[in-house]
Design an enzyme around this catalytic site. Structure first.
Site, PDB file in Angstrom:
ATOM      1  N   TYR A 162       0.790  -1.260   0.016  1.00 57.01           N
ATOM      2  CA  TYR A 162      -0.034  -0.270  -0.013  1.00 57.01           C
ATOM      3  C   TYR A 162       0.743   1.186   0.025  1.00 57.01           C
ATOM      4  O   TYR A 162       0.489   2.146  -0.670  1.00 57.01           O
ATOM      5  CB  TYR A 162      -1.150  -0.026   1.071  1.00 57.01           C
ATOM      6  CG  TYR A 162      -1.523   1.315   1.444  1.00 57.01           C
ATOM      7  CD1 TYR A 162      -2.532   1.589   0.472  1.00 57.01           C
ATOM      8  CD2 TYR A 162      -1.309   2.185   2.496  1.00 57.01           C
ATOM      9  CE1 TYR A 162      -3.301   2.911   0.780  1.00 57.01           C
ATOM     10  CE2 TYR A 162      -2.021   3.408   2.766  1.00 57.01           C
ATOM     11  CZ  TYR A 162      -2.962   3.918   1.466  1.00 57.01           C
ATOM     12  OH  TYR A 162      -3.544   4.862   1.813  1.00 57.01           O
TER      13      TYR A 162
ATOM     14  N   LYS B 118      -2.176  21.076  -6.046  1.00 55.78           N
ATOM     15  CA  LYS B 118      -1.213  19.862  -6.090  1.00 55.78           C
ATOM     16  C   LYS B 118      -1.955  18.721  -7.169  1.00 55.78           C
ATOM     17  O   LYS B 118      -3.084  18.475  -6.917  1.00 55.78           O
ATOM     18  CB  LYS B 118      -0.919  19.436  -4.728  1.00 55.78           C
ATOM     19  CG  LYS B 118      -0.292  17.912  -4.545  1.00 55.78           C
ATOM     20  CD  LYS B 118      -0.113  17.507  -3.140  1.00 55.78           C
ATOM     21  CE  LYS B 118       0.600  16.228  -3.017  1.00 55.78           C
ATOM     22  NZ  LYS B 118      -0.132  14.862  -3.550  1.00 55.78           N
TER      23      LYS B 118
ATOM     24  N   HIS C  10       0.867  11.926  -8.002  1.00 50.45           N
ATOM     25  CA  HIS C  10       0.401  11.460  -6.921  1.00 50.45           C
ATOM     26  C   HIS C  10       1.589  10.106  -6.447  1.00 50.45           C
ATOM     27  O   HIS C  10       1.121   9.000  -6.115  1.00 50.45           O
ATOM     28  CB  HIS C  10      -0.815  10.789  -7.060  1.00 50.45           C
ATOM     29  CG  HIS C  10      -1.575  10.823  -5.642  1.00 50.45           C
ATOM     30  ND1 HIS C  10      -2.413  11.955  -5.120  1.00 50.45           N
ATOM     31  CD2 HIS C  10      -1.644  10.008  -4.509  1.00 50.45           C
ATOM     32  CE1 HIS C  10      -3.038  11.721  -4.021  1.00 50.45           C
ATOM     33  NE2 HIS C  10      -2.607  10.386  -3.624  1.00 50.45           N
TER      34      HIS C  10
ATOM     35  N   ARG D 246       7.095   8.899  -0.062  1.00 50.38           N
ATOM     36  CA  ARG D 246       7.497   7.692   0.442  1.00 50.38           C
ATOM     37  C   ARG D 246       8.861   7.777   1.260  1.00 50.38           C
ATOM     38  O   ARG D 246       9.102   6.963   2.146  1.00 50.38           O
ATOM     39  CB  ARG D 246       7.548   6.590  -0.662  1.00 50.38           C
ATOM     40  CG  ARG D 246       6.164   6.262  -1.561  1.00 50.38           C
ATOM     41  CD  ARG D 246       6.178   5.400  -2.595  1.00 50.38           C
ATOM     42  NE  ARG D 246       5.148   4.990  -3.265  1.00 50.38           N
ATOM     43  CZ  ARG D 246       4.833   5.718  -4.346  1.00 50.38           C
ATOM     44  NH1 ARG D 246       5.661   6.802  -4.716  1.00 50.38           N
ATOM     45  NH2 ARG D 246       3.784   5.269  -4.819  1.00 50.38           N
TER      46      ARG D 246
HETATM   47  C1  FMN Z   1       1.177   5.894   1.285  1.00 47.23           C
HETATM   48  C2  FMN Z   1       0.841   7.183   0.844  1.00 47.23           C
HETATM   49  C3  FMN Z   1      -0.369   7.921   1.137  1.00 47.23           C
HETATM   50  C4  FMN Z   1      -0.788   9.160   0.443  1.00 47.23           C
HETATM   51  N1  FMN Z   1      -1.733  10.117   0.621  1.00 47.23           N
HETATM   52  C5  FMN Z   1      -1.805  11.059   0.064  1.00 47.23           C
HETATM   53  C6  FMN Z   1      -3.148  12.232   0.707  1.00 47.23           C
HETATM   54  O1  FMN Z   1      -3.708  11.779   1.533  1.00 47.23           O
HETATM   55  N2  FMN Z   1      -3.290  13.313   0.082  1.00 47.23           N
HETATM   56  C7  FMN Z   1      -2.334  13.630  -1.073  1.00 47.23           C
HETATM   57  O2  FMN Z   1      -2.694  14.759  -1.657  1.00 47.23           O
HETATM   58  N3  FMN Z   1      -1.207  12.800  -1.673  1.00 47.23           N
HETATM   59  C8  FMN Z   1      -1.034  11.737  -1.026  1.00 47.23           C
HETATM   60  N4  FMN Z   1      -0.148  10.993  -1.367  1.00 47.23           N
HETATM   61  C9  FMN Z   1       0.656  11.436  -2.536  1.00 47.23           C
HETATM   62  C10 FMN Z   1       2.047  12.233  -2.072  1.00 47.23           C
HETATM   63  O3  FMN Z   1       1.430  13.455  -1.384  1.00 47.23           O
HETATM   64  C11 FMN Z   1       2.836  12.638  -2.975  1.00 47.23           C
HETATM   65  O4  FMN Z   1       2.309  13.099  -3.978  1.00 47.23           O
HETATM   66  C12 FMN Z   1       3.668  11.397  -3.520  1.00 47.23           C
HETATM   67  O5  FMN Z   1       3.863  10.453  -2.284  1.00 47.23           O
HETATM   68  C13 FMN Z   1       4.943  11.810  -4.020  1.00 47.23           C
HETATM   69  O6  FMN Z   1       5.646  10.829  -4.615  1.00 47.23           O
HETATM   70  P1  FMN Z   1       6.850   9.923  -3.992  1.00 47.23           P
HETATM   71  O7  FMN Z   1       6.142   8.922  -3.109  1.00 47.23           O
HETATM   72  O8  FMN Z   1       7.492   9.318  -4.914  1.00 47.23           O
HETATM   73  O9  FMN Z   1       7.553  10.670  -3.371  1.00 47.23           O
HETATM   74  C14 FMN Z   1       0.071   9.725  -0.690  1.00 47.23           C
HETATM   75  C15 FMN Z   1       1.338   8.930  -0.939  1.00 47.23           C
HETATM   76  C16 FMN Z   1       1.484   8.012  -0.330  1.00 47.23           C
HETATM   77  C17 FMN Z   1       2.751   6.906  -0.845  1.00 47.23           C
END
Ligand code: FMN
Length: 428
Positions: free
Chosen positions: A48, A275, A299, A354
């Site tokens: 996840y 975003k 995302h 992440r």
């Molecule tokens: C487990 C997880 C939960 C996330 N939940 C949200 C969220 O609640 N709202 C949101 O805008 N982005 C969410 N994201 C996306 C992150 O804000 C971000 O765009 C993304 O993780 C960036 O990429 P990276 O993980 O490769 O750094 C989530 C990402 C992950 C990995």
């Protein structure tokens, strides 16, 4: 040679006993923290955290894309370097911020509090998710100096919106991050295959997971039940049932659009970040309605598969928006050199998701801090080696130090014919 001579040459490190301390001592980069997180989490929870949508084409491209640019150091004196910069009018120790990830207590019992601790200690912004498992007020109370941003869901109901805005304001969350990439939930097929439910339910495969990751399960079961205090009215904090989870994971208000964003701009005097777009036309429109920043993002490859990577649209976005707003980039940032490339190509800052979660899983808030520290170290080293002293210099001289390898031949940068036979010059 006597033993005392050898003793001088060989540093004997005492064995590190605790798992967390071992990871902190031995993981040198984000990838190694990822491997450590994988050893801690049950497989379904790790997937996840780590996985992407459908064929994960975008997830993979988010990393591959950085290979499209090479670094071209320029020779000259470097001082510092100074990695600090201004992000939306506030000083940040790094051009790096922690971007919202929901349900963080699923990964570690201290969840968002531990993440906030790492960001506050490092002096960089933290964007709290709307689906955070810790109340925004608790974050504000514990970390009053933290630069606090909040992941704000647009609503067509002005009363609902204003109530949420008042709450953000009272808790000192002065920057809203409005996500525009979750009109539907991406199909994360690893989760479907794993039968992932949050909170986890007891099935045969969960029981197998429990056997293989007893430490995580013990922590999870000892901790308070997961809830989403920022989604429910202030004061009520119900534990979320599985059916509510499904709603939360699957639902976002897809009927909201530019009109709601413009209305938000009218009533909110703090900063607003859009975003989740990768379309330069959206960036230009965001600038035209007075938003403060756009966070180019797919995302992290979790939503629309085949969506472009922010790096592929960064330069065009900057050209379209000029200096009317700040541009941040997320999705796939794993190294200080990624940050250098993004800033050189027009970004004001980079956001990570992440990576800090890997740190959190592996070693709690100390792991989050270590991840931020690694980004700082890599950034400083890369800046020194490419020959820039400040983030401002990196922005202004970016085109001199980054080369687009896809067009390198056109730029007259043909590799020397004898390059393969050239001796390797190694100094230090
Ligand atoms: C487990 C997880 C939960 C996330 N939940 C949200 C969220 O609640 N709202 C949101 O805008 N982005 C969410 N994201 C996306 C992150 O804000 C971000 O765009 C993304 O993780 C960036 O990429 P990276 O993980 O490769 O750094 C989530 C990402 C992950 C990995």
């Amino acid at each position: 040679m006597k033993f005392s001579d050898i003793r001088q040459l060989v540093q004997v490190k005492a064995p590190v006993v605790s798992r967390q301390r071992r990871v902190l001592a031995n993981a040198y980069n984000v990838a190694e923290f990822r491997a450590a997180a994988r050893r801690v989490l049950p497989a379904g929870i790790f997937d996840y955290l780590d996985g992407g949508s459908e064929d994960e084409v975008t997830l993979r491209r988010n990393r591959e894309v950085f290979g499209a640019w090479g670094l071209m150091p320029s020779w000259g004196p470097v001082s510092g370097p100074d990695t600090s910069t201004s992000l939306l009018g506030r000083r940040s120790a790094l051009p790096v911020m922690l971007t919202p990830t929901g349900a963080t207590r699923l990964f570690h019992p201290e969840g968002e509090l531990a993440v906030a601790e790492g960001a506050a200690a490092a002096g960089i912004p933290y964007g709290l998710a709307g689906m955070s498992t810790v109340a925004m007020e608790s974050i504000a109370e514990r970390f009053p100096d933290l630069d606090r941003w909040f992941n704000f869901g647009l609503s067509r109901d002005a009363d609902v919106r204003d109530e949420k805005l008042a709450r953000c304001k009272a808790a000192g969350f002065n920057t809203l991050i409005v996500g525009v990439d979750t009109r539907a939930l991406g199909s994360r097929e690893r989760d479907l295959r794993n039968g992932f439910t949050a909170p986890p339910s007891l099935t045969l495969s969960t029981l197998v997971d429990i056997a293989s990751r007893p430490g995580w399960w013990a922590n999870f079961l000892r901790a308070e039940g997961l809830s989403f205090p920022n989604l429910s009215p202030l004061g009520s904090n119900p534990t979320v049932t599985p059916s509510m989870w499904q709603q939360i994971l699957g639902h976002s208000d897809s009927s909201s659009g530019w009109a709601e964003l413009e209305a938000l701009r009218e009533v909110w005097d703090g900063k607003i970040v859009l975003k989740g777009c990768v379309n330069p036309a959206d960036v230009a429109r965001a600038a035209s309605i007075g938003l403060d920043a756009v966070q180019l993002s797919n995302h992290g490859g979790r939503q629309l598969d085949h969506m472009l990577s922010p790096m592929e649209v960064l330069q065009e976005s900057r050209q379209r928006a000029g200096s009317a707003l700040e541009i941040f980039v997320d999705s796939g940032i794993r190294r200080g050199s990624d940050v250098v490339k993004a800033i050189a190509l027009g970004a004001d800052g980079c956001a990570i998701g992440r990576p800090y979660l890997y740190g959190l899983v592996a070693a709690g808030s100390a792991g989050v801090s270590r991840i931020i520290e690694i980004f700082g170290e890599e950034l400083r080293r890369t800046m020194t080696l490419v020959g820039v002293s400040t983030v401002a210099e990196l922005k202004s001289r970016g085109s001199e130090i980054v080369r687009d390898l896809r067009h390198a031949a056109e730029a007259g940068a043909e590799a020397p014919a004898r390059a393969k036979e050239a001796p390797l010059l190694t100094t230090n």
